[in-house]
Design a protein around this motif. Structure first.
Motif, PDB file in Angstrom:
ATOM      1  N   VAL A  41      28.123 -68.271 -38.910  1.00 53.05           N
ATOM      2  CA  VAL A  41      26.833 -67.840 -39.141  1.00 53.05           C
ATOM      3  C   VAL A  41      26.167 -68.819 -40.407  1.00 53.05           C
ATOM      4  N   TRP A  42      24.981 -68.950 -40.587  1.00 51.46           N
ATOM      5  CA  TRP A  42      24.292 -69.411 -42.020  1.00 51.46           C
ATOM      6  C   TRP A  42      23.742 -68.172 -42.770  1.00 51.46           C
ATOM      7  N   VAL A  43      24.256 -67.998 -43.911  1.00 51.18           N
ATOM      8  CA  VAL A  43      23.599 -66.856 -44.599  1.00 51.18           C
ATOM      9  C   VAL A  43      22.644 -67.704 -45.266  1.00 51.18           C
ATOM     10  N   GLU A  44      21.166 -67.411 -44.978  1.00 52.92           N
ATOM     11  CA  GLU A  44      20.149 -67.724 -45.385  1.00 52.92           C
ATOM     12  C   GLU A  44      19.901 -67.576 -47.112  1.00 52.92           C
ATOM     13  N   CYS A  45      20.187 -66.362 -47.431  1.00 54.65           N
ATOM     14  CA  CYS A  45      20.078 -66.125 -48.840  1.00 54.65           C
ATOM     15  C   CYS A  45      21.056 -66.731 -49.910  1.00 54.65           C
ATOM     16  N   VAL A  46      22.119 -67.175 -49.272  1.00 61.69           N
ATOM     17  CA  VAL A  46      23.051 -67.685 -50.052  1.00 61.69           C
ATOM     18  C   VAL A  46      22.907 -69.077 -50.145  1.00 61.69           C
ATOM     19  N   GLY A  47      22.695 -69.675 -48.928  1.00 64.52           N
ATOM     20  CA  GLY A  47      22.721 -71.008 -48.596  1.00 64.52           C
ATOM     21  C   GLY A  47      24.204 -71.745 -48.147  1.00 64.52           C
ATOM     22  N   ALA A  48      24.813 -70.863 -47.483  1.00 66.61           N
ATOM     23  CA  ALA A  48      26.131 -71.380 -47.142  1.00 66.61           C
ATOM     24  C   ALA A  48      26.579 -70.810 -45.744  1.00 66.61           C
ATOM     25  N   TRP A  49      27.628 -71.217 -45.065  1.00 61.85           N
ATOM     26  CA  TRP A  49      28.029 -70.882 -43.910  1.00 61.85           C
ATOM     27  C   TRP A  49      29.181 -70.140 -44.190  1.00 61.85           C
ATOM     28  N   ALA A  50      29.176 -68.848 -43.248  1.00 62.48           N
ATOM     29  CA  ALA A  50      30.288 -68.156 -43.195  1.00 62.48           C
ATOM     30  C   ALA A  50      30.775 -67.422 -41.971  1.00 62.48           C
ATOM     31  N   THR A  51      31.783 -66.703 -41.706  1.00 63.55           N
ATOM     32  CA  THR A  51      32.242 -66.225 -40.511  1.00 63.55           C
ATOM     33  C   THR A  51      31.961 -64.806 -40.684  1.00 63.55           C
TER      34      THR A  51
ATOM     35  N   VAL B 180      22.001 -46.887 -34.948  1.00 65.98           N
ATOM     36  CA  VAL B 180      20.840 -46.894 -35.499  1.00 65.98           C
ATOM     37  C   VAL B 180      20.594 -48.409 -36.239  1.00 65.98           C
ATOM     38  N   LYS B 181      21.522 -48.767 -36.811  1.00 63.79           N
ATOM     39  CA  LYS B 181      21.650 -50.065 -37.571  1.00 63.79           C
ATOM     40  C   LYS B 181      22.912 -50.853 -37.599  1.00 63.79           C
ATOM     41  N   VAL B 182      22.937 -52.136 -37.544  1.00 64.39           N
ATOM     42  CA  VAL B 182      24.265 -52.815 -37.437  1.00 64.39           C
ATOM     43  C   VAL B 182      24.152 -53.852 -38.655  1.00 64.39           C
ATOM     44  N   THR B 183      25.310 -53.911 -39.450  1.00 68.41           N
ATOM     45  CA  THR B 183      25.206 -54.757 -40.514  1.00 68.41           C
ATOM     46  C   THR B 183      26.418 -55.718 -40.172  1.00 68.41           C
ATOM     47  N   TYR B 184      26.664 -56.634 -40.983  1.00 70.35           N
ATOM     48  CA  TYR B 184      27.826 -57.607 -40.943  1.00 70.35           C
ATOM     49  C   TYR B 184      28.547 -58.015 -42.192  1.00 70.35           C
ATOM     50  N   ASP B 185      29.711 -57.897 -42.184  1.00 72.90           N
ATOM     51  CA  ASP B 185      30.540 -58.172 -43.543  1.00 72.90           C
ATOM     52  C   ASP B 185      30.918 -59.738 -43.244  1.00 72.90           C
ATOM     53  N   VAL B 186      30.500 -60.583 -44.156  1.00 73.66           N
ATOM     54  CA  VAL B 186      30.887 -61.800 -43.857  1.00 73.66           C
ATOM     55  C   VAL B 186      31.934 -62.554 -44.987  1.00 73.66           C
ATOM     56  N   GLY B 187      32.224 -61.699 -45.643  1.00 70.06           N
ATOM     57  CA  GLY B 187      33.226 -61.653 -46.823  1.00 70.06           C
ATOM     58  C   GLY B 187      32.576 -62.438 -48.279  1.00 70.06           C
ATOM     59  N   LEU B 188      31.213 -62.220 -48.529  1.00 67.71           N
ATOM     60  CA  LEU B 188      30.618 -62.567 -49.685  1.00 67.71           C
ATOM     61  C   LEU B 188      30.273 -61.557 -50.469  1.00 67.71           C
ATOM     62  N   GLY B 189      30.562 -60.161 -50.403  1.00 66.47           N
ATOM     63  CA  GLY B 189      30.686 -59.140 -51.321  1.00 66.47           C
ATOM     64  C   GLY B 189      29.536 -58.067 -50.942  1.00 66.47           C
ATOM     65  N   ARG B 190      28.847 -58.407 -50.018  1.00 66.14           N
ATOM     66  CA  ARG B 190      28.142 -57.441 -49.406  1.00 66.14           C
ATOM     67  C   ARG B 190      27.678 -57.486 -48.094  1.00 66.14           C
ATOM     68  N   GLU B 191      27.153 -56.294 -47.438  1.00 64.80           N
ATOM     69  CA  GLU B 191      26.778 -56.255 -46.055  1.00 64.80           C
ATOM     70  C   GLU B 191      25.371 -57.117 -45.818  1.00 64.80           C
ATOM     71  N   PHE B 192      25.433 -57.878 -44.668  1.00 68.71           N
ATOM     72  CA  PHE B 192      24.048 -58.518 -44.452  1.00 68.71           C
ATOM     73  C   PHE B 192      23.579 -58.180 -43.225  1.00 68.71           C
ATOM     74  N   ALA B 193      22.028 -57.861 -43.095  1.00 67.42           N
ATOM     75  CA  ALA B 193      21.374 -57.649 -41.717  1.00 67.42           C
ATOM     76  C   ALA B 193      21.312 -58.754 -40.766  1.00 67.42           C
ATOM     77  N   ALA B 194      21.014 -58.826 -39.633  1.00 66.32           N
ATOM     78  CA  ALA B 194      20.967 -59.974 -38.736  1.00 66.32           C
ATOM     79  C   ALA B 194      19.804 -60.810 -39.085  1.00 66.32           C
ATOM     80  N   GLY B 195      18.686 -60.103 -39.632  1.00 67.46           N
ATOM     81  CA  GLY B 195      17.530 -61.140 -40.142  1.00 67.46           C
ATOM     82  C   GLY B 195      17.955 -62.069 -41.240  1.00 67.46           C
ATOM     83  N   GLU B 196      19.074 -61.691 -41.932  1.00 71.30           N
ATOM     84  CA  GLU B 196      19.599 -62.705 -43.158  1.00 71.30           C
ATOM     85  C   GLU B 196      20.463 -63.650 -42.623  1.00 71.30           C
ATOM     86  N   LEU B 197      20.939 -63.649 -41.305  1.00 69.68           N
ATOM     87  CA  LEU B 197      21.888 -64.670 -40.756  1.00 69.68           C
ATOM     88  C   LEU B 197      21.269 -65.470 -39.797  1.00 69.68           C
TER      89      LEU B 197
END
Length: 189
Positions: free
Chosen positions: A12-22, A38-55
């Motif tokens: 995925v592309w992490v918009e706020c970081v400007g980098a590709w991640a898995t 009620v909510k789903v977040t994603y750990d892409v190894g960048l130090g915090r969890e991301f919501a679907a809207g950020e990916l």
């Protein structure tokens, strides 16, 4: 209720970081009394969890698959300088315009002040841009040729084909955000 838009191992592309991640972990947040998260977040190894809207996902770009046509360089008259004022230019009184349309319009132009600063560099860029469709076809042909029989290709050719494939990767895709109308990804057994 929330449902996962991405699955583990997906690029995925992490918009706020400007980098590709898995995606390393899909992390549903459960609440008592609900059958679904009620909510789903994603750990892409960048130090915090991301919501679907950020990916964002890479999706094939239909424009990249089509014929790009015949790109060529035309000379446009420089309205701001007389030819005798710019004798240091390769073509005094004009600047290059890379035309990407059959009707001789559309494409790439450069501001006059930028051209005047380094005309030789801009002329090279124009030639390179005009050659881009042929270079793209060459890179695709190299990747396809090596893919037909990779075990027969010399190591140098394998390396070149790998580099060509990596260079072609971002050019053939556009980024799209996650969509709620997609069915949830299949769960691994």
């Amino acid at each position: 209720m929330a449902r996962a838009q991405f699955q583990k191992g997906q690029k995925v592309w992490v918009e706020c970081v400007g980098a590709w991640a898995t995606i390393e972990k899909v992390q549903p947040v459960w609440a008592k009394g609900f059958d679904e998260p009620v909510k789903v977040t994603y750990d892409v190894g960048l130090g915090r969890e991301f919501a679907a809207g950020e990916l964002m996902l890479a999706e094939d770009d239909p424009a990249a698959a089509g014929d790009l046509g015949d790109w060529r360089i035309l000379r446009a008259r420089n309205k701001w300088q007389q030819p005798e004022d710019c004798l240091h230019h390769p073509f005094p009184g004009t600047y290059p315009v890379v035309v990407t349309d059959a009707a001789d319009w559309g494409g790439w132009r450069v501001p006059g002040a930028e051209y005047d600063r380094d005309p030789a560099r801009i002329e090279f860029q124009a030639r390179l841009l005009a050659a881009a469709p042929r270079l793209l076809d060459l890179a695709r042909a190299l990747v396809e040729t090596v893919a037909e029989a990779p075990e027969d290709a010399p190591p140098e050719l394998l390396l070149l084909a790998r580099q060509a494939r990596e260079a072609l990767e971002p050019g053939g895709a556009v980024l799209t955000s996650a969509r709620d109308d997609l069915p949830p990804p299949a769960r691994a057994a």
